[in-house]
Scaffold this active site. Sequence first.
Site, PDB file in Angstrom:
ATOM      1  N   ASP A 135      51.350 -85.854 -11.660  1.00  0.00           N
ATOM      2  CA  ASP A 135      50.144 -85.674 -10.849  1.00  0.00           C
ATOM      3  C   ASP A 135      50.391 -84.761  -9.657  1.00  0.00           C
ATOM      4  O   ASP A 135      49.629 -83.840  -9.385  1.00  0.00           O
ATOM      5  CB  ASP A 135      49.654 -87.032 -10.325  1.00  0.00           C
ATOM      6  N   HIS A 150      41.980 -87.234  -2.176  1.00  0.00           N
ATOM      7  CA  HIS A 150      42.728 -88.416  -2.643  1.00  0.00           C
ATOM      8  C   HIS A 150      43.945 -88.749  -1.789  1.00  0.00           C
ATOM      9  O   HIS A 150      44.438 -89.877  -1.849  1.00  0.00           O
ATOM     10  CB  HIS A 150      43.193 -88.215  -4.086  1.00  0.00           C
ATOM     11  N   GLY A 180      46.618 -87.885  -6.960  1.00  0.00           N
ATOM     12  CA  GLY A 180      45.597 -87.121  -7.674  1.00  0.00           C
ATOM     13  C   GLY A 180      45.535 -85.656  -7.328  1.00  0.00           C
ATOM     14  O   GLY A 180      44.453 -85.147  -7.007  1.00  0.00           O
ATOM     15  N   ASP A 203      34.548 -80.493 -10.450  1.00  0.00           N
ATOM     16  CA  ASP A 203      34.885 -81.115 -11.728  1.00  0.00           C
ATOM     17  C   ASP A 203      33.749 -82.000 -12.235  1.00  0.00           C
ATOM     18  O   ASP A 203      33.827 -82.551 -13.338  1.00  0.00           O
ATOM     19  CB  ASP A 203      36.191 -81.910 -11.643  1.00  0.00           C
ATOM     20  N   TYR A 249      38.508 -77.837 -12.653  1.00  0.00           N
ATOM     21  CA  TYR A 249      39.661 -77.440 -13.455  1.00  0.00           C
ATOM     22  C   TYR A 249      39.316 -76.464 -14.568  1.00  0.00           C
ATOM     23  O   TYR A 249      40.114 -76.227 -15.462  1.00  0.00           O
ATOM     24  CB  TYR A 249      40.341 -78.720 -13.992  1.00  0.00           C
TER      25      TYR A 249
END
EC number: 3.5.1.98
Length: 499
Positions: free
Chosen positions: A161, A203, A211, A332, A371
Amino acid sequence: MDTLQSLQWRPPKPNYLPHDIDVDEPIVDVYQPPIPMDKATDRENADYYAHMKRMAHEYNITRPKGYTVSYHFNPDMEPHHFGLTHPMKPFRLTLTKSLVTAYGMNFAMDNYNTRIATYEELNSFHTSDYLDYLHMAPPEEMPRDIDNPDKEVKFNLGGSDCPLFHGLYDYCSMSAGSSLDAARKICNKQSDIAIAWGGGLHHAKKSEASGFCYINDIVIAILQLLRCYPRVLYIDIDVHHGDGVEEAFHSTDRVLTCSFHKFAPEVFFPGTGGLDDNGPKSEHNPGAHHAINVPLNDGITDEQYGHLFQSVIGKINEKFRPSVIALQCGADSLAGDRLGRFNLQVQGHGACAKFCKTFGIPMIMFGGGGYTPRNVARAWAYETSVAIDVDEKINKIIPEHTPWRKHFVQEELFPSLEQILGEPRANRNSQKRLQEIIQHVHEQLRFVNAAPSVQQQVIPPDLGGIRDDVEDRLKEESEERDEGLRRDREEGLGISGEF
């Protein structure tokens, strides 16, 4: 064994990425740098500048009347990458900048090439132990948990991650620097809407990466806003729950957080942000009822999302009466994202920024997740046009002179769902469920006071002296290096209505 095959993604258990896939199925293609990041020649820059001015004149892109918009960026963020198979691609910032400038939008804003945030500024939220490790940890070519998913990593750094890549600390400092600069321009009344697409990493925790996020630039920026504004409304339209920001302001009534996100705790990161998660359970805690969560399922449409957003945010504005808005525009949540599963289009995503703008209060627009770089760039460029009030003026076909135009695949600024997905994803959000969410939120807001007791809250520390010293030093170094390399503000084309 083929080298690239050996680097295929194998998701560990506590992962930001989806869990409901076969372990041998790669989530993203192996990363190949899409373009050489060479600098353009002087002639190429002059030609492109002429194209930008022509677009600005053709579409009447001028500075908005009655308010100021600022654009905060650090181009040195763009060449970084998180690793061969990592979904996060800073190249999306390059595409965003190319689209914004191709339309000539930069002429309608104050443009700031921001400095990096200092250690002291990062330390306003993050712990010293965490920052020291983040700064000193050497880069690693491969995440530690590729072959051993259960392997522990310190501060959650070094796993799949949050890998330790080359230039990590500088990258984080640049991201925080752009967001902090945006907050200061708002505080100093130099800007009414400040844009920082390089920020929005929601995050990160006080002492832990999470994240894909290492430094929580949003929290640092909000701490700056709280020195000048009594109440901050944080809105998050990323597909993932804005857990880091919510946690940071868990026990204060000066910040109300509202997150719209996919909620599937067994299979989707971070697994928090249920409808009943509304802050501290004790009514004696000032932060009670000051965390609003809107959990959603796959396939939500523009129409549903827009109605939900306006119903929730409109009521929050009525009850909480924020002094300033911090809007995280994670892309996203768009259709076609590699991790998200919504049916939102660019127009529906941008409608959220447009609605927030109607309140007429200062606002910072942050970046966030996203992404599929071409879709991220479309959304953030369109939301930039919303900020400067030219969204109805610009051509819906991407300009021919746009750098890296072929990477957008479709020439339309607003490709259809059929172009993006082939077939829209199944919508698992019933109207009945969405109405229940609205009713629950409105019930929670009954307990929110319109005027929190500001005097009882801790005022963030004043870093002004440190900031001034650092900025003076950096200014001197920049002048000594090369006067010609200094990039201050872009030329403006005037204000709409000027003679």
